[in-house]
Design an enzyme around this catalytic site. Sequence first.
Site, short mmCIF file in Angstrom:
data_model
loop_
_atom_site.label_atom_id
_atom_site.label_comp_id
_atom_site.label_asym_id
_atom_site.label_seq_id
_atom_site.Cartn_x
_atom_site.Cartn_y
_atom_site.Cartn_z
CE LYS A 178 -3.93 -2.24 0.15
NZ LYS A 178 -3.76 -3.66 0.17
C1 LIG Z 1 -4.97 -4.31 0.72
C2 LIG Z 1 -6.50 -4.57 0.70
C3 LIG Z 1 -7.35 -5.34 1.50
C4 LIG Z 1 -6.80 -6.02 2.82
O1 LIG Z 1 -5.75 -5.57 3.51
P1 LIG Z 1 -4.82 -6.27 4.43
O2 LIG Z 1 -4.06 -5.19 5.07
O3 LIG Z 1 -4.08 -7.06 3.24
O4 LIG Z 1 -5.59 -7.47 5.07
C5 LIG Z 1 -8.84 -5.13 1.56
N1 LIG Z 1 -9.34 -4.50 0.36
C6 LIG Z 1 -8.54 -4.06 -0.62
C7 LIG Z 1 -9.39 -3.12 -1.68
C8 LIG Z 1 -7.26 -3.97 -0.64
O5 LIG Z 1 -6.37 -3.34 -1.54
#
Ligand SMILES: *Cc1c(COP(=O)(O)O)cnc(C)c1O
Length: 380
Positions: A185
């Site tokens: 992210k």
């Molecule tokens: C990354 C992501 C998640 C999940 O997040 P985690 O921290 O990996 O559990 C959920 N929804 C979207 C759209 C994502 O990009």
Amino acid sequence: MSSLPFLPFSKPSIDEATIAAVGDVLRSGWITSGPKVQAFEAQLSEYFGGRPVRTFNSGTCTMEIALRIAGIGPGDEVITTPISWVATANVILEVGATPVFADIDPVTRNIDLAKVEAAITARTKAIIPVYLSGLPVDMDALYALADKHHLRVVEDAAQALGSNWQDQRIGARGDLVSFSFQANKNITSSEGGCLVLNNEDEARLAEKYRLQGVTRSGFDGLDVDVLGGKFNMTDIAAAIGLGQFAHIEAITAHRRELAKHYFACFGPDFEATYGAQLPVADFTNTNWHLFQLVLPERKDGQPARATFMKEMQALGVGVGYHYPPIHLLSLYRARGFTEGMLPIAERVGRLIVSLPMFTAMTKADVERSVAAVKAVLNAV
Ligand SMILES: *Cc1c(COP(=O)(O)O)cnc(C)c1O
């Protein structure tokens, strides 16, 4: 063969100050949730205009806890998009509710709010919009729809830290807003997430859900009145998050510059010449978490995306895909979802690719990525 190092589609950038801060936590004698978590939550709350914020150990559990706080459970329907990481729908099943998918808009690749409205029934309790690649949905239309039908909104803003809707940050308004700090992210805590809440009562409930339902009082008072789990963020993770969050404005600005350069390099005739679809050219709302193309189908019948990914890799450029349609995964097919139900999501989910986009990238990397795309698509 290229002599340049492989260009991945994403990679984290952790500075030396952050590495030192993690060392300090490890030496401090307190490595689980503590002062770093509190400091991270305080900074996030300030960033979101003073709304309460609580952190967790993943974006996924953040979403699940948001649904529990909203009181969503068995018998309830939750409408979401089929083009997201499977976590978005899994959390609906996790709380015992029923996922309902509405098809996407082919231009934004986000959930189509007209199709959300068409999917509302007497059992609908909430909407989970996802801001794919960081591009928000029309937030005014989203909340007008939720108000009209008395629905909760749990925003899956996992990809949208740093994004805006007009002059407001995503997270600074709305109902429950969930972010992820997973490694890919825009900012990371290695793993983690945070939830922006409406009031202190919800924040206290979030604290219970993340730690076994426990409330403490006095020196030795301890009670449990809701079933919570083990979802707290560690101070090690929070130290990484704090180090990253210090650069949020610069990260978003750099990504917008990289995206602008992508458009300049592709040029105005790219879509007509190659049959591929560019993302929405937005440089104010989206944080450019991803730069995604929808590929053309191939005339020779080869699978367009797998072939593209293989040929890009041979040119030294990494490509990701976000995401295969959730409703066609076996777990969801077993619940009655089939091909043909959501035709736009099915086409986009088969052909969408994510080109390299990360903080340490340079404009020269963008040029390399675009040259590779043109070479590979030319070869079709
Ligand atoms: C990354 C992501 C998640 C999940 O997040 P985690 O921290 O990996 O559990 C959920 N929804 C979207 C759209 C994502 O990009």
